[in-house]
Design an enzyme around this catalytic site. Structure first.
Site, PDB file in Angstrom:
ATOM      1  N   ARG A   1       5.579 -24.604  19.630  1.00 22.51           N
ATOM      2  CA  ARG A   1       5.833 -23.737  21.166  1.00 22.51           C
ATOM      3  C   ARG A   1       4.483 -24.441  22.013  1.00 22.51           C
ATOM      4  O   ARG A   1       3.718 -25.012  21.468  1.00 22.51           O
ATOM      5  CB  ARG A   1       4.813 -22.887  20.968  1.00 22.51           C
ATOM      6  CG  ARG A   1       5.757 -21.324  20.462  1.00 22.51           C
ATOM      7  CD  ARG A   1       4.861 -20.102  20.865  1.00 22.51           C
ATOM      8  NE  ARG A   1       3.626 -20.025  19.509  1.00 22.51           N
ATOM      9  CZ  ARG A   1       2.896 -18.826  19.346  1.00 22.51           C
ATOM     10  NH1 ARG A   1       3.357 -17.270  19.070  1.00 22.51           N
ATOM     11  NH2 ARG A   1       1.800 -18.972  19.224  1.00 22.51           N
TER      12      ARG A   1
ATOM     13  N   PHE B   1       6.131  -9.919  16.361  1.00 15.56           N
ATOM     14  CA  PHE B   1       5.296 -10.845  15.949  1.00 15.56           C
ATOM     15  C   PHE B   1       5.155  -9.544  14.358  1.00 15.56           C
ATOM     16  O   PHE B   1       5.057  -8.079  13.894  1.00 15.56           O
ATOM     17  CB  PHE B   1       3.578 -10.452  16.586  1.00 15.56           C
ATOM     18  CG  PHE B   1       3.036 -11.231  15.726  1.00 15.56           C
ATOM     19  CD1 PHE B   1       3.195 -13.256  16.161  1.00 15.56           C
ATOM     20  CD2 PHE B   1       2.063 -11.209  15.513  1.00 15.56           C
ATOM     21  CE1 PHE B   1       2.136 -13.776  15.216  1.00 15.56           C
ATOM     22  CE2 PHE B   1       1.693 -11.759  14.269  1.00 15.56           C
ATOM     23  CZ  PHE B   1       1.484 -13.322  14.752  1.00 15.56           C
TER      24      PHE B   1
ATOM     25  N   ASP C   1       3.239  -4.430  22.918  1.00 14.16           N
ATOM     26  CA  ASP C   1       2.146  -5.030  22.673  1.00 14.16           C
ATOM     27  C   ASP C   1       2.355  -6.512  23.568  1.00 14.16           C
ATOM     28  O   ASP C   1       2.685  -6.916  24.407  1.00 14.16           O
ATOM     29  CB  ASP C   1       2.650  -5.770  21.279  1.00 14.16           C
ATOM     30  CG  ASP C   1       1.630  -7.559  20.667  1.00 14.16           C
ATOM     31  OD1 ASP C   1       0.890  -7.878  20.966  1.00 14.16           O
ATOM     32  OD2 ASP C   1       1.631  -7.162  19.835  1.00 14.16           O
TER      33      ASP C   1
ATOM     34  N   TYR D   1      -7.901 -13.139  22.770  1.00 16.66           N
ATOM     35  CA  TYR D   1      -8.104 -14.876  22.067  1.00 16.66           C
ATOM     36  C   TYR D   1      -7.151 -15.796  22.482  1.00 16.66           C
ATOM     37  O   TYR D   1      -7.504 -17.013  22.573  1.00 16.66           O
ATOM     38  CB  TYR D   1      -9.235 -14.792  20.386  1.00 16.66           C
ATOM     39  CG  TYR D   1      -8.104 -14.191  19.524  1.00 16.66           C
ATOM     40  CD1 TYR D   1      -7.049 -15.018  19.578  1.00 16.66           C
ATOM     41  CD2 TYR D   1      -8.133 -13.086  18.718  1.00 16.66           C
ATOM     42  CE1 TYR D   1      -5.617 -14.591  18.688  1.00 16.66           C
ATOM     43  CE2 TYR D   1      -6.859 -12.950  18.115  1.00 16.66           C
ATOM     44  CZ  TYR D   1      -6.099 -13.092  17.751  1.00 16.66           C
ATOM     45  OH  TYR D   1      -4.940 -12.636  17.084  1.00 16.66           O
ATOM     46  N   LYS D   2      -6.064 -15.405  23.308  1.00 15.95           N
ATOM     47  CA  LYS D   2      -5.659 -16.483  23.683  1.00 15.95           C
ATOM     48  C   LYS D   2      -5.531 -16.489  24.972  1.00 15.95           C
ATOM     49  O   LYS D   2      -6.938 -17.365  25.424  1.00 15.95           O
ATOM     50  CB  LYS D   2      -4.418 -16.007  23.344  1.00 15.95           C
ATOM     51  CG  LYS D   2      -3.513 -15.280  21.626  1.00 15.95           C
ATOM     52  CD  LYS D   2      -2.455 -14.362  22.072  1.00 15.95           C
ATOM     53  CE  LYS D   2      -2.266 -14.451  20.589  1.00 15.95           C
ATOM     54  NZ  LYS D   2      -1.956 -15.214  19.519  1.00 15.95           N
TER      55      LYS D   2
END
Lengths: 409, 409
Positions: free
Chosen positions: A382, A131, A208, A233-234
Site C-alpha cells: 500500500r 478490516f 468505518d 492515528y492515520k
C-alpha cells in the site's frame, strides 16, 4: 528506465512547485534516515511542535494545575474534540461525535447499540473484505446475541456498490457494517446511496471511516448516516494508539443504549449515584476516564487541517495518487506489478495498492533503506499518501525505489 | 494552635530527614504554585524527565522509526508492561497481566468473562459503596444477561470483611466484585481470606486495585485471585487517562472468553483471517491498537518503583498516613472534623479521609491557594499521600491549611 524517471521527476517537481499546501510539509517533525514515508495512512507523522506541546502539557496542565485540570479543561475534551472533527472533517453538526477508547471498543459499543435497536431483525451484514477488527467485533456480537453474521462479497478493486447492498439487505437485516474507504484497494463506497438503500429496507448502517477521515470529505449528516467510527492515528496524526472517535446521529441517540456503562457516560458524573442513568446525548457513549495525553498530538493536527481545509487536502490527495498511478504504469507494470486500486480518482481514497509476488522479500529491504510503504500479506504494497506531509517527489521516490528493488532482485 | 503546629512540624522534619526514599522527591517535575499536593491517589505527578521522554519518543520512535516501531517494540508493550507491573507490584507471575483500554472497559471485559464461566449462577455481588464505574459496569452486564446484581453493605470505615462475604455468597453467586482498598475510607480488604471464602462457595472474585496498586504490596498469585483490574494514573503516575491493566489468573485464561473481539486479541494479529480465534493466554483480553504514547510516563514511574521497592514504599505510606492521623486528631478534631479512615495502619491504604460540613466551601479556596486535596461529595476530603512524591512536611502543610481554613471560615 532513466529517461522515464527523469521525466516523472520533472513532473513531480512541477506539481510540488504549484502545490498550495506545500508549506505544510515544514510543519512536520523531520524523519531521520527516511527518504520516502508512504505509510501515513497507517501511522501519521508527528508535527514539529508535538514534542514541545507534550512537554508544556506535562509541566503546566498536568504537572502544575494537576487534578484541577479535570474541571478546567479535560472533562469536556471528548465532546470538544469530537465536535471539531465533526465540523472540519466528517460533516457532523455538534453533539454527535466523541473521542475516546480504541476503534475496536467504539465499534463494539456502536454495533451493540445498533442491533439492540432492531429487536425483530436477526442478521448483520458485513463486507467480506472489511478490516479484521470490524469483522471480529461483529462476529463476537453476533455470537453473543444469537444473530447471523453474513459476509457480503465485493469487487476487490471497485469495492462495494449500492447494487451489492440492494441485493443483500432484507427485512431480517438489523445492521450493515461497511468501510467508507477500503483499507486494501482504497475504493470509496457511495455512502449516501448505500445508506439510503439500507434505510429503505429498515436496516441501519455503521460506517468505518478509518481510511477516509482526514483525506477526503465525509458528509455524515447529509447522508443521514446512523453510526460511524474512525481512527485518529492515520491521517489525523494522533500518534500510535491515539483514541478513536464515534458518531451517532442525533435523531438516534436517545433511542440507543451501549453496553459499557461507566462513570463518564452517566448523567451525573460525580454524583456517585446508586444506579446508572445514561447521560443525555452523545456523552452516553463514553465509559471510562478520557485518555487526555493521547489526545494532544491530534489537537495540533486538527489545527493544520482546519487551516488547510478538507477540499484542498482532497485535491492534493487526488494529485498524489494520480502521479503514483502514472508512475506505477510506467515503471512497475513492465515489471509485472498489478495495480489494485481504481484508475478513477472519484473512486479511490488516499492510498494506492499494488501487487507482486516479490513484495514480501522486497519490503524489508526498502524499510532498511528508509523507503517505507505498507506491506499487506501475501503480496501487496500500500502506498499511503498523507497530503499535508507528503510531496509528489517523495511519492515518486518510493515508486522508483520499488522499481529498482524489483530490478535488482 | 501555634505550639501544636511547631511540634508537629518538628516531627515531620525528623521523619523526612530519616526517610530513605527522600531522594525520590527530586525526580518529580516541580508543581508551580502548589505548596501541598494531596491528590496523588487521584492523579499522580509527572516525573522531571517525563517531558523529555515524550519529546525523544516523538522524534525517534514515532517520528523517525515511524511504522517500523510496531514491529520493533510497540506490539508487545501491553504484555511487557503488564509483566513489569505483575513483578514489581501485584505479585503476578508473567503472562497474566496486560496494559490497555480504560479501567471501565477492562472491568467490562473481565466481568463479562467471569459471569460467562458460571452458567448455572445468576447473581453478581458488589460492595454497595464500591466506586461508581465498578457498580455501573456490573449493573450493565447484569441488565444485559438477566442476572441479579446484589449490593453488599459494609462498614463505612472498616470496609468489607470475610464475615460479610461468608454471609452473602451462595451457590447462586457467579462473581463478587470488590475493591482491594476502598476509594473513600481507604480500608484494606483481606484479599486472601475473602477470595478463599468466595471460592469455597464456587464464586469467582474480581479485585479492583485502583487504590492499592503502587502504594502497598498486592499478592494476587498468593491469594489465588481470579481477576483484577487497576489504574495507572494514580500511584503509577501514568498521566491523565493513561491505560489500565488487567490480571487473569493463568489457570483460568483458556476457559475465558471476553466480548470485545478485536485484531490485537486474535491468535494471528496480521493474518487478516476470516474468523476470530482468540490468542492463547492473556493476549486474548486485548482488543484494539495499544495506546503507546499513553504508556510512556508509566514506564518512567515503574523504573522508580522498581528502584525503591514496594516494601519501602508501603513503609513510607504508613508513616505519612500516621502523621496525618495525628495531625487530624490534634488540629482538626477540635474543629469538629471526623476521621473516616481506620486508625489501624494495617487496615488502611495510602489515603486518609476526613469529614466536615464546611469542606464543600473550603476546598475551592484551598485549591486556589495551591493546597490540593480531593473533595468527595457531600462533605469529605481525601488526603492522598503518594509516597515517592510526598514529604511529611507537605502532608502536614495540607492539614494545617485545612485547620486554618476552618478557623478563618
Amino acid at each position: 528506465m532513466t529517461d522515464q524517471i527523469t521525466r516523472l521527476a520533472a513532473q513531480a517537481r512541477e506539481l510540488d512547485d504549484a502545490d498550495p499546501l506545500a508549506g505544510f510539509i515544514e510543519r512536520f517533525a523531520p524523519a531521520e534516515g527516511v527518504s520516502a514515508y508512504l505509510d501515513g495512512n497507517s501511522l501519521g507523522r508527528p508535527l514539529r511542535d508535538t514534542g514541545a506541546r507534550l512537554d508544556a502539557f506535562v509541566r503546566h496542565e498536568w504537572g502544575s494545575r494537576l487534578i484541577r485540570s479535570w474541571d478546567e479543561q479535560w472533562l469536556d475534551l471528548p465532546t470538544e474534540l469530537g465536535d471539531r472533527i465533526g465540523a472540519a472533517l466528517i460533516g457532523a453538526a455538534p453533539g454527535q461525535t466523541i473521542v475516546g477508547d480504541s476503534t475496536t471498543v467504539l465499534l463494539y459499543k456502536l454495533m451493540s447499540a445498533a442491533v439492540a435497536m432492531q429487536p425483530g431483525r436477526d442478521e448483520v451484514l458485513i463486507e467480506a473484505n472489511n478490516f479484521p477488527t470490524d469483522r471480529f467485533v461483529a462476529e463476537g456480537i453476533a455470537h453473543a446475541r444469537g444473530l447471523t453474521l453474513r459476509q457480503l462479497p465485493a469487487d476487490p478493486v471497485g469495492g462495494i456498490t449500492v447494487a451489492d447492498i440492494a441485493a443483500a439487505v432484507t427485512e431480517r437485516t438489523a445492521l450493515v457494517v461497511l468501510s467508507h474507504v477500503d483499507y486494501r484497494s482504497g475504493a470509496i463506497a457511495d455512502m449516501r446511496a448505500i445508506t439510503a438503500e439500507a434505510h429503505r429496507h429498515g436496516a441501519l448502517v455503521l460506517w468505518d471511516l478509518c481510511h477516509s477521515v482526514g483525506v477526503l470529505p465525509v458528509e455524515l449528516d447529509a447522508a443521514t448516516a446512523d453510526f460511524a467510527v474512525g481512527c485518529t492515528y492515520k491521517y489525523l496524526n494522533g500518534g500510535p494508539g491515539s483514541p478513536a472517535f464515534a458518531y451517532v446521529n442525533a435523531s438516534l441517540q436517545e433511542l440507543t443504549e451501549q453496553p459499557v456503562w461507566g462513570w463518564m457516560g452517566a448523567a451525573d458524573v460525580f454524583g456517585m449515584r446508586e444506579r446508572y442513568e445514561p447521560a443525555p446525548g452523545i456523552r452516553r457513549f463514553l465509559s471510562g476516564t478520557p485518555a487526555v495525553l493521547s489526545m494532544l498530538p491530534l489537537q495540533g493536527m486538527l489545527e493544520l487541517i482546519e487551516e488547510a481545509g478538507i477540499a484542498q487536502i482532497r485535491a492534493k490527495s487526488v494529485s498524489l495518487t494520480a502521479l503514483v498511478v502514472t508512475a506505477v504504469d510506467e515503471l512497475l507494470a513492465p515489471r509485472g506489478v498489478a495495480l489494485l486500486t481504481s484508475r478513477d480518482p472519484e473512486r479511490r481514497g488516499g492510498h494506492v495498492t499494488i501487487g507482486h509476488e516479490g513484495f514480501a522479500d522486497l519490503v524489508p529491504r526498502l524499510w532498511e533503506d528508509g523507503v517505507i510503504p505498507d506491506f499487506r500479506r501475501p503480496d501487496g504494497i500500500r502506498i499511503g499518501l498523507s497530503p499535508l506531509s507528503t510531496t509528489h517527489a517523495e511519492a515518486l521516490r518510493g515508486v522508483v525505489a520499488i522499481a529498482e528493488g524489483l530490478t535488482g532482485a
